[in-house]
Design a protein around this motif. Sequence first.
Motif, PDB file in Angstrom:
ATOM      1  N   MET A   1       0.828  -1.221   0.000  1.00  0.00           N
ATOM      2  CA  MET A   1       0.000   0.000   0.000  1.00  0.00           C
ATOM      3  C   MET A   1       0.851   1.254   0.000  1.00  0.00           C
ATOM      4  SD  MET A   1      -2.895   1.079   2.729  1.00  0.00           S
ATOM      5  CE  MET A   1      -3.739   2.617   2.636  1.00  0.00           C
ATOM      6  N   ALA A   2       2.018   1.164   0.740  1.00  0.00           N
ATOM      7  CA  ALA A   2       2.871   2.341   0.802  1.00  0.00           C
ATOM      8  C   ALA A   2       3.399   2.697  -0.564  1.00  0.00           C
ATOM      9  CB  ALA A   2       4.031   2.087   1.770  1.00  0.00           C
ATOM     10  N   THR A   3       3.877   1.680  -1.288  1.00  0.00           N
ATOM     11  CA  THR A   3       4.474   1.974  -2.582  1.00  0.00           C
ATOM     12  C   THR A   3       3.462   2.527  -3.559  1.00  0.00           C
ATOM     13  OG1 THR A   3       6.073   0.215  -2.244  1.00  0.00           O
ATOM     14  CG2 THR A   3       5.760   0.989  -4.485  1.00  0.00           C
TER      15      THR A   3
ATOM     16  N   TYR B   1       5.126   3.179  10.391  1.00  0.00           N
ATOM     17  CA  TYR B   1       4.168   4.243  10.692  1.00  0.00           C
ATOM     18  C   TYR B   1       2.791   3.653  10.982  1.00  0.00           C
ATOM     19  CZ  TYR B   1       1.251   8.409   9.761  1.00  0.00           C
ATOM     20  OH  TYR B   1       0.330   9.431   9.841  1.00  0.00           O
ATOM     21  N   ALA B   2       2.324   2.785  10.089  1.00  0.00           N
ATOM     22  CA  ALA B   2       0.994   2.191  10.258  1.00  0.00           C
ATOM     23  C   ALA B   2       0.909   1.366  11.527  1.00  0.00           C
ATOM     24  CB  ALA B   2       0.653   1.328   9.042  1.00  0.00           C
ATOM     25  N   ALA B   3       1.962   0.616  11.824  1.00  0.00           N
ATOM     26  CA  ALA B   3       1.957  -0.215  13.038  1.00  0.00           C
ATOM     27  C   ALA B   3       1.892   0.661  14.287  1.00  0.00           C
ATOM     28  CB  ALA B   3       3.200  -1.098  13.071  1.00  0.00           C
TER      29      ALA B   3
ATOM     30  N   HIS C   1      -4.108   6.685   6.386  1.00  0.00           N
ATOM     31  CA  HIS C   1      -4.153   5.578   7.348  1.00  0.00           C
ATOM     32  C   HIS C   1      -4.486   6.103   8.746  1.00  0.00           C
ATOM     33  CE1 HIS C   1      -3.141   1.493   8.742  1.00  0.00           C
ATOM     34  NE2 HIS C   1      -2.735   2.112   9.839  1.00  0.00           N
ATOM     35  N   ALA C   2      -3.908   7.245   9.110  1.00  0.00           N
ATOM     36  CA  ALA C   2      -4.195   7.824  10.424  1.00  0.00           C
ATOM     37  C   ALA C   2      -5.667   8.204  10.549  1.00  0.00           C
ATOM     38  CB  ALA C   2      -3.299   9.037  10.661  1.00  0.00           C
ATOM     39  N   LEU C   3      -6.249   8.750   9.476  1.00  0.00           N
ATOM     40  CA  LEU C   3      -7.670   9.086   9.491  1.00  0.00           C
ATOM     41  C   LEU C   3      -8.532   7.828   9.638  1.00  0.00           C
ATOM     42  CD1 LEU C   3      -7.699  11.772   6.667  1.00  0.00           C
ATOM     43  CD2 LEU C   3      -8.197  12.198   9.082  1.00  0.00           C
ATOM     44  N   GLN C   4      -8.152   6.760   8.959  1.00  0.00           N
ATOM     45  CA  GLN C   4      -8.892   5.503   9.090  1.00  0.00           C
ATOM     46  C   GLN C   4      -8.798   4.971  10.510  1.00  0.00           C
ATOM     47  OE1 GLN C   4      -6.921   3.360   5.961  1.00  0.00           O
ATOM     48  NE2 GLN C   4      -8.469   3.881   4.434  1.00  0.00           N
ATOM     49  N   ARG C   5      -7.641   5.145  11.127  1.00  0.00           N
ATOM     50  CA  ARG C   5      -7.495   4.719  12.525  1.00  0.00           C
ATOM     51  C   ARG C   5      -8.407   5.538  13.432  1.00  0.00           C
ATOM     52  NH1 ARG C   5      -7.408   0.910  16.058  1.00  0.00           N
ATOM     53  NH2 ARG C   5      -6.301   1.415  18.003  1.00  0.00           N
ATOM     54  N   LEU C   6      -8.540   6.815  13.131  1.00  0.00           N
ATOM     55  CA  LEU C   6      -9.437   7.660  13.924  1.00  0.00           C
ATOM     56  C   LEU C   6     -10.858   7.112  13.918  1.00  0.00           C
ATOM     57  CD1 LEU C   6      -8.503  11.390  13.226  1.00  0.00           C
ATOM     58  CD2 LEU C   6      -8.713  10.296  15.467  1.00  0.00           C
TER      59      LEU C   6
END
Length: 336
Positions: A1-3, A178-180, A222-227
């Motif tokens: 996903m990062a790439t 970052y995601a972890a 990804h941070a927004l999805q975590r929110l």
Amino acid sequence: MATSGVASSTSCANAAASRHASKNGSDRGGCPVASILPGFGQGQRCQRRGPARLWLPALAAALPFVGPAGCAALTGAATTRFADGLSQAILNQDDPELVREGTPAYLILLDALVRSEPDNPRYLGAAAQLYAAYGIAFVQDEARSASLTLRAREYGTRAICAAEHQACHLDELQYDAYAATVDQLRPGDADALYGYCVGSLAFIRAHSGDWAAIASLPKIEHALQRLLALPGAPNPAGVNMYLGILNTLRPEALGGRPEVGRGYFEKAIELSGGRDLSVKVEFARSYARLVYDRELHDRLLREVIDASPRQEGLTLFNTLAQAQARDLLASADDFF
């Protein structure tokens, strides 16, 4: 996903800018990254047009922190009630220019609060949100906007670090790390994470010529999805709207996910009960124009124009949304 995320973010400028080049030389109302923060453009092809309505939800989320959370600790219940009332007065104001002129006083207050408690994640998160909102929504000068949003990002990164020490230097991590790290954040970290996201998006918007900044978009998504996964996270309607915009930056053929974006916009409308007219404006601008759905586009904008802007806590946003809806509807014949 990062790439794939970084690659598509890096290519989105040419893709989206050329998408409508043969259609009267216009795009969806700004350059690709400007779609993240619609209303303002930067660079030769992207002109500033007026208040960037997307960041007003950040203003809404920040003001209660400045009032009850900030002043209560300093001057007691009377000032708390006053600050809370002042916050609501701003959000219910139908004169955006008055808000623009008054907001710097809040910025100075937040700077003072942060200096008094430099490791307080609530103050840091509120400062990130308000600097982001003001720097994008109310500042016309590009250099000043870049400076204010840089401070927003700095406050946001400090907020998430203060809330969770493992999240310090978050932006320096590769995507998987970052995601972890973000996935380990707890509900108590949600306010700081929201401030971090808002500050980061504002910085990206104001530094749209910096490809390193643009390449960080998959991380912020990804941070927004975590929110959304954290119970009690602030402003879920706004978070859904941000995700809707990020997923509609590009057409599907170029890696975008417009139908996923549509789902986020519809969820944002549901969560706001349809009272937040700005969501419908962004739904029309980001999704309906991307997929050339004129019927949906015009219907959403007419609903905004016909609605009453006076809704508790949303009058300011709705007033700006109606002005943008009229502009978009007026340009629809040229676009479609």
